[in-house]
Scaffold this active site. Structure first.
Site, PDB file in Angstrom:
ATOM      1  N   ASP A  86       0.846  -1.040   0.099  1.00  0.00           N
ATOM      2  CA  ASP A  86      -0.020   0.075   0.003  1.00  0.00           C
ATOM      3  C   ASP A  86       0.795   1.475  -0.031  1.00  0.00           C
ATOM      4  O   ASP A  86       1.884   1.045   0.228  1.00  0.00           O
ATOM      5  CB  ASP A  86      -0.964   0.150   1.360  1.00  0.00           C
ATOM      6  CG  ASP A  86      -0.269   0.111   2.487  1.00  0.00           C
ATOM      7  OD1 ASP A  86       0.756  -0.451   2.522  1.00  0.00           O
ATOM      8  OD2 ASP A  86      -0.791   0.747   3.339  1.00  0.00           O
ATOM      9  N   GLU A  87       0.298   2.429  -0.436  1.00  0.00           N
ATOM     10  CA  GLU A  87       0.817   3.540  -0.347  1.00  0.00           C
ATOM     11  C   GLU A  87       2.307   3.900  -0.816  1.00  0.00           C
ATOM     12  O   GLU A  87       3.222   4.630  -0.447  1.00  0.00           O
ATOM     13  CB  GLU A  87       0.569   4.204   1.185  1.00  0.00           C
ATOM     14  CG  GLU A  87      -0.545   4.167   1.573  1.00  0.00           C
ATOM     15  CD  GLU A  87      -0.760   4.856   2.870  1.00  0.00           C
ATOM     16  OE1 GLU A  87      -1.895   5.447   3.203  1.00  0.00           O
ATOM     17  OE2 GLU A  87       0.158   4.677   4.005  1.00  0.00           O
ATOM     18  N   VAL A  88       2.329   3.241  -2.181  1.00  0.00           N
ATOM     19  CA  VAL A  88       3.718   3.749  -2.763  1.00  0.00           C
ATOM     20  C   VAL A  88       3.323   4.993  -3.621  1.00  0.00           C
ATOM     21  O   VAL A  88       2.566   5.062  -4.411  1.00  0.00           O
ATOM     22  CB  VAL A  88       4.106   2.605  -3.800  1.00  0.00           C
ATOM     23  CG1 VAL A  88       5.288   3.016  -4.539  1.00  0.00           C
ATOM     24  CG2 VAL A  88       4.389   1.468  -3.074  1.00  0.00           C
TER      25      VAL A  88
END
EC number: 3.2.1.52
Length: 852
Positions: free
Chosen positions: A521-523
């Site tokens: 998540d959240e790259v």
């Protein structure tokens, strides 16, 4: 009192600018106060930091830096500020005095007005962890920040009508709860079939336990629990013959793995199950039949169990709780305590978030720097890279705060064995490729060590980031170097070693391992754009034609690493997503067809704006989905909007009813407001994807989650989790409620409120009283009283029964000795009310005002 905030900083003259003789005794008190949201018409906030010299010597104008953590990017709200502020990385900043600052005399203070991005809502938005670093290297932690509430509530609104939760509103909400009668189901979570009978069975030291051999482990746990209550070990023996005055375990192959039958008669107890899991859950139900008062005393002569007939099995196969120990660590003993209460309420999966940007918490023998470097936080000076920087207020000293800590291999094996005995599987999460700064910096430290030893090839073997990469990005948590470079072969060397070590740990513990969660998540945007390693990959690997394909390249490799060990891949929703562009050029997330035919399990947390139906779309596309919705199941969110109510709020406020009201297969049916409490548009409600029959089968479970940015003690963990997780446990185990599928909205609402009232009665009258003493007791959140002034009389009520409301009339805080509220009392200024449990622990205070 109205406070006017000056734009100019208060600079004090006549202060010595030379260094004092003994600055180790210099004491500064820092306070913070938010002033205004939507400052200057933008989504930003104005607040003020005040630094007061509370010592007996002056603070010099130079020779120091003042470090602190703050979760917002900030700048000065003044053309001539006293300090220059520097963002180091993540949430770490420091102040350094400039020419506008001439020092701080004894007893005087300086104010720094700041503008920060996004809104401010509660005390968890404050800066924290202040410490001084002198130019000569000395480090001096400062006292905890004093947090002051905003003065003008309306300036603090995020949107129109964004008022603080009031005691009057709480009163109105409580009044809508349909109060249950005195008789409630004694088994929790609610069983499929439940019938009470007259009479009871008495468990005493003369009671025996008989069992079929397959239940020996479960019987051993029951014997231990009952021995703690009775002070005697009950005799146990393998036998298929039922005796009088006994608890008899019988193998019944017709039942499902987690199903059971429980029959309590005056002459004895019979438990039927086909496997250890079913017998274990029958034991948990038996324990909830025990009067909670039994857990408050020791060595009772007997325990009365009411006569009941029960058939039970769970609604969902995976009933999970995720705990983040990377941001702030929890000890092995606290994890055991959590496992005990998870088992009591029939949760069967601990999703263990073991690493992130701010910490790595599991010992990997082949890579010792992961814990020697990655598990410790403190101040870093110069070229020191022996640990990670301070984050979330963890301060300058390693090992002295929840920012530092890890589980040794031995610790983790012990936890696995403990969980396995309680039929809980632990799914380890190794966050990749983003949220990986702790791992990245640890492997850089390993590289530097080996390079200094003249071993360049060995040094490069597990590097996770190309130091010549000039890509520019900033993660949600403000890191600019927290993403693994997925083009580097050394990344996969690293993941292979970590996977192999985890597999060996589980094997040694005799614990079941079916998957490893590899995050995803959240790259942030901008990663890998200027990576030389990426350019080499594009030039040499024809299967990767563009940087857009790096995501699939990475998770395809991870998938095959796991497959070699007969494990499947778990991840956050992004693992199964890719960006699609519509005819108008608008980009949105869609299911990634590259992986949907594989056994990949996704935790879908995002049901916010534009993603309300994301979980259903992914399930319909073929992914296995664990419903992990932020605005139902995130235990780190505040209960409601009040400045002194702890927790985050970006996913909405989550009261006790939010998990309970969740309808897994049609959740928008009764959840039609967004995270700001505003009605969703008819377009969203009508056009959102519905679950297909195939998609419904792909919903493999539900999960509650606790992220730990704000969780620094066992008590704060328990406060945020309980009692909300009990609402989640009910949803995860109990059968589908009638109101979930009732088509008549009025009847559905009536049935829901009746069901909610019954659930609140079980919590307040039974389960929270049990948690007061169970396994040492839990510091659960006690609801604050609701208040209303009606005809000059103050009325008070509570969300949950079972607590005592006490009040004071002189403006002091109520205590366990204060007057008990039993009926409305005349209004007067200064009245304060709190709710108390039987141990004397209290809720937050509710105040009544004349304008109610």
């Amino acid at each position: 009192m109205k406070i006017t905030i000056s734009i100019a900083l208060l600079l004090f003259l006549g202060i010595a600018t030379g260094k004092a003789s003994n600055l180790d005794t210099l004491s500064l008190q820092v306070s913070w106060q938010p002033i205004e949201n939507n400052y200057l018409g933008k989504e930003q906030a104005l607040s003020v930091i005040t630094i007061k010299n509370s010592s007996n010597q002056a603070l010099p104008a130079t020779g120091w830096k003042l470090y602190f953590n703050f979760i917002r990017i900030m700048s000065a709200n003044d053309e001539r500020p006293a300090f220059d502020v520097t963002h180091v990385n993540g949430d770490l900043f420091y102040f350094k005095a400039n020419a506008n600052f001439s020092g701080l005399a004894i007893g005087e203070e300086v104010r720094y007005e700041l503008i920060s991005n996004s809104w401010l809502v509660n005390l968890n938005d404050s800066p924290q962890g202040f410490y001084l670093v002198w130019d000569d290297g000395r480090i001096q932690p400062l006292p905890k920040v004093k947090i002051l509430p905003p003065v003008d509530e309306k300036k603090f609104y995020r949107v129109g009508g964004d008022a603080e939760e009031s005691a009057e509103h709480i009163f109105k909400q409580n009044a809508t709860i349909q109060q249950a009668g005195t008789s409630v189901k004694k088994i929790f979570p609610s069983p499929v079939e439940y019938q009470e009978h007259k009479g009871s069975f008495k468990i005493s030291k003369a009671t025996g336990i008989q069992f079929d051999a397959i239940f020996q482990k479960e019987v051993g746990l029951l014997q231990t629990e009952l021995s703690a209550l009775l002070g005697n070990s009950l005799p146990i023996h393998v036998s298929s013959q039922k005796a009088k005055n006994s608890i008899h375990f019988v193998s019944s192959p017709d039942l499902g793995k987690e199903a059971y039958r429980l029959e309590v008669k005056k002459e004895g107890i019979t438990i039927e199950a086909s496997a250890g899991a079913g017998a274990f859950y029958a034991i948990q139900s038996l324990k909830t039949l025990i009067d909670p008062a039994a857990y408050a005393t020791e060595r009772q002569t007997a325990i009365q169990i009411p006569c009941v007939s029960i058939y039970d099995e769970p609604r969902f196969g995976r009933r999970a709780f995720m705990l983040d120990v990377a941001r702030n660590f929890q000890t092995k003993d606290q994890i055991k305590k959590l496992l005990d209460v998870m088992a009591l309420y029939k949760l069967n999966t601990l999703h263990f978030h073991l690493n992130d940007d701010e910490g790595w918490r599991l010992e990997i023998l082949a890579l010792p720097e992961l814990t020697s470097v990655g598990s410790q936080r403190g101040h870093l000076s110069g070229t020191d890279r022996s640990h990670l920087p301070a984050s979330y207020g963890s301060g300058p000293v390693t090992g002295e705060h929840s920012g530092s800590g890890y589980y040794s291999r031995k610790d983790f094996i012990e936890l696995l064995a403990y969980a396995t005995a309680r039929h809980i599987q632990i799914i380890p999460e190794i966050e990749t490729p983003g949220h990986a700064r702790a791992a990245i910096k640890s492997m850089q430290a390993r590289h530097d060590r080996l390079l200094s030893e003249g071993k360049p090839e060995e040094a490069r073997k597990y590097l996770l980031r190309d130091t010549s990469d000039r890509s520019v990005y900033r993660s949600v948590q403000k890191w600019n170097d927290n993403v693994m470079d997925v083009s580097m072969p050394s990344v996969y060397n690293f993941l292979e070693v970590v996977t192999e070590d985890i597999v060996s740990i589980y094997k040694e513990a005799g614990a079941y391992l079916e998957t490893i969660h590899f995050g995803g998540d959240e790259v942030p945007q901008g990663v890998w754009e200027q990576s030389p390693s990426v350019e080499r990959l594009l030039a040499t690997d024809a299967s990767v034609k563009s940087k857009d394909q790096l995501w699939d390249y990475f998770f395809n490799k991870v998938y095959h690493i796991l497959a070699k060990h007969d494990l499947y891949l778990s991840g956050w929703e992004e693992v199964g997503l890719y960006k699609v562009t519509d005819a108008n050029g608008k980009k949105s997330w869609g299911p990634n067809k590259a992986f949907n035919d594989r056994n990949i399990h996704l935790n879908v947390w995002n049901n916010l704006l534009g993603n309300e139906d994301l979980a259903y779309r992914l399930a319909n596309a073929g992914y296995k989905v664990v419903l992990s919705f932020v605005n139902n199941f995130y235990m780190d969110m505040s209960y409601y909007k009040r400045f002194d109510e702890p927790g985050f709020y970006w996913g909405g406020f989550i009261g006790l009813d939010k998990p309970f009201s969740f309808i897994p297969y049609d959740y928008l049916k009764n959840q039609q407001k967004n995270y700001l409490g505003r009605q969703l548009s008819p377009k969203v409600l009508q056009e959102s994807a519905k679950l297909t029959e195939a998609g419904k089968k792909n919903i493999v479970g539900i999960q509650a989650l606790l992220w730990s940015e704000t969780i620094k003690t066992p008590e704060s963990m328990e406060f945020m989790v309980f009692p909300r997780v009990l609402a989640f446990a009910e949803k995860a185990w109990a059968k589908e409620a009638g109101w979930e599928t009732q088509l008549d909205s009025l009847k559905a609402d009536q049935a829901y409120r009746k069901s909610l009232g019954e659930f609140y009665a079980v919590l307040g009258k039974q389960e929270l009283k049990r948690l007061d003493n169970y396994h040492g007791g839990f510091a659960y959140r006690i609801p604050s009283p609701g208040l209303a002034v009606i005809d000059g009389q103050v009325h008070a009520n509570l969300e949950l029964p079972g607590f005592t409301i006490r009040y004071t009339t002189d403006g002091t805080l109520p205590t366990a000795q204060s007057a008990v509220y039993s009926k409305p009392i005349p209004f007067k200024e200064g009245l304060q009310f709190s709710a108390f449990n039987e141990q004397g622990r209290s809720s937050q205070v509710s105040l009544v005002h004349s304008d109610n």
